[in-house]
Design an enzyme around this catalytic site. Sequence first.
Site, PDB file in Angstrom:
ATOM      1  N   ILE A 133      28.596  39.749  -0.257  1.00 44.56           N
ATOM      2  CA  ILE A 133      28.545  39.662  -1.727  1.00 44.56           C
ATOM      3  C   ILE A 133      29.560  40.661  -2.260  1.00 44.56           C
ATOM      4  CG2 ILE A 133      27.116  40.027  -3.773  1.00 44.56           C
ATOM      5  CD1 ILE A 133      24.697  39.272  -2.028  1.00 44.56           C
ATOM      6  N   GLY A 134      30.522  40.184  -3.034  1.00 43.68           N
ATOM      7  CA  GLY A 134      31.638  41.020  -3.503  1.00 43.68           C
ATOM      8  C   GLY A 134      32.807  40.796  -2.558  1.00 43.68           C
ATOM      9  N   VAL A 135      33.681  39.902  -2.986  1.00 40.92           N
ATOM     10  CA  VAL A 135      34.785  39.476  -2.116  1.00 40.92           C
ATOM     11  C   VAL A 135      36.098  40.173  -2.497  1.00 40.92           C
ATOM     12  CG1 VAL A 135      36.222  37.439  -1.574  1.00 40.92           C
ATOM     13  CG2 VAL A 135      33.726  37.243  -1.612  1.00 40.92           C
ATOM     14  N   ASP A 158      31.037  35.885  -5.228  1.00 39.69           N
ATOM     15  CA  ASP A 158      31.624  36.816  -6.202  1.00 39.69           C
ATOM     16  C   ASP A 158      31.442  36.229  -7.597  1.00 39.69           C
ATOM     17  OD1 ASP A 158      33.941  39.260  -5.614  1.00 39.69           O
ATOM     18  OD2 ASP A 158      33.670  38.538  -7.690  1.00 39.69           O
ATOM     19  N   ASP A 200      28.369  44.242  -1.235  1.00 40.62           N
ATOM     20  CA  ASP A 200      29.462  45.087  -1.714  1.00 40.62           C
ATOM     21  C   ASP A 200      29.927  44.535  -3.060  1.00 40.62           C
ATOM     22  OD1 ASP A 200      31.428  47.009  -1.767  1.00 40.62           O
ATOM     23  OD2 ASP A 200      32.847  45.908  -0.502  1.00 40.62           O
ATOM     24  N   HIS A 203      27.297  46.846  -7.546  1.00 41.99           N
ATOM     25  CA  HIS A 203      26.742  48.184  -7.278  1.00 41.99           C
ATOM     26  C   HIS A 203      25.883  48.756  -8.394  1.00 41.99           C
ATOM     27  CE1 HIS A 203      29.352  47.961  -3.865  1.00 41.99           C
ATOM     28  NE2 HIS A 203      30.475  48.154  -4.549  1.00 41.99           N
ATOM     29  N   ASP A 229      27.890  51.484  -0.988  1.00 42.19           N
ATOM     30  CA  ASP A 229      28.202  52.270  -2.184  1.00 42.19           C
ATOM     31  C   ASP A 229      26.956  52.678  -2.956  1.00 42.19           C
ATOM     32  OD1 ASP A 229      30.731  51.824  -1.327  1.00 42.19           O
ATOM     33  OD2 ASP A 229      31.391  50.634  -3.046  1.00 42.19           O
TER      34      ASP A 229
END
Length: 436
Positions: A133-135, A158, A200, A203, A229
């Site tokens: 998750i979060g490209v 994303d 990622d 956050h 993070d």
Amino acid sequence: MLDRTTIARVLYSVSRSDPAHALQILGETDGIPESQRARLTEVLESGESSVETARLLGDALADEGAEKDIINECYRAAFYLGDRWAELAENPLYSYFLANRAGGVLHKWPHYFPIYHRHLERYRGRPVRVLEIGVYRGGGLTMWQRYFGKDAVIVGADIDEAAVRAVDGRFVVELGDQADPAFLRRLHDTYGPFDVVIDDGGHTMQQQIVTAETLFPLIAEDGLLIVEDTHTSYWPAFGGGLDEPGSFVAWARARTDDLNSQHHRDLDRSSVWARQLGGVHFYDSVVVFDREPRFRAFDEVAGGSSYILADQVSERFAVESSAERERVREELAAVREQRARLTAQLARVESGQGADALEPERAELEDALRHARGERADIQSRLASADQRDAEQTAALAAVHERLAASEERLRLLEGSVSWRVTRPLRAVRRNVGRG
Ligand SMILES: C[S@@+](CC[C@H](N)C(=O)[O-])C[C@H]1O[C@@H](n2cnc3c(N)ncnc32)[C@H](O)[C@@H]1O
């Protein structure tokens, strides 16, 4: 505060093991508070190595409120001036990261690499399903594919369409918000169950907590969730703060109660976390959750001193003596049975009844008696012939004694005669010649 250029020049001198030059730069810089100059001078004079000086410089600048990227540079210099980078170079993810000069942008904290490798190595080369998750620009997706191998299915998610464009069809990237449970469940239904989920994304506290609560129960039974993070738990801009009860780290900390739910009556033992969470691993900025169906914990003793002490010994004796008792009991039962049988027979005989029943037994006894009588006659006859041989031998022996006595008498007479004495030297010579 020192400007960036000055700090860079100071750091460069430190890295060249030239603190005197660093001090000179600091001394020549105008416009900084004297307290700040004194603090930095102290750092430059006290550091015992360039590694330590760079680290202390970062700490001092952090205390002085310098910008994050400047502090980051000091710590980065300290890391590469030392030898930790050489240890880390063995790590396949880190070596990929260092060599990835022309690949997609990859923004990582190097201390994450050993954490990833510790928890993910067992999935390498397997047909695992991985969700990132979060490209961003897809650098992570490429790294994961290389790391897990060609049989792994890597899926991205994303909120930003730019991520989809950047990946350009090399990977599946679904567009959606990780704070939306329905989106996450759709990802699971379409591509899951995932063995590994790496968060990622944005956050924020809400994004991280919703993602963990939604996806953890859906991942594979021996899968795991990595949340990156998590230092944002300390940053108000992300919903965090020191001791902020709603932070992700505070939420994750509460999962340790789930791990121990069995040990306090007021804890919920039925939640998915209590039943399925194998462990929570806290690192600097990373939290890892292991999914592992659990059984109720219990304790048990194995080994220990009882192995050779009284308990064991007496237990063994107890086993042995109970076997012995069993055997004696059986014998006793047999004897009792026999006694009962004989008593019954006796009663019958005494009452004069049942004579017919005793008939076969009597016949058997008579037969045995006949046999014994035959044996006795045989032994008697063998005894008689032995006596006879003995008598004969005694007589023969007496005759031998008689003959011997006569010979001795003749010899005695001969030794006393004259001729025997005269021929003595001659007999001596013969004896010696015979010996030679
Ligand atoms: C740090 S970057 C990801 C870096 C990437 N994992 C890598 O290794 O190169 C964070 C990404 O999360 C995405 N993001 C932010 N908020 C999100 C949300 N609510 N849901 C999904 N993605 C989100 C951003 O668009 C951005 O691309």
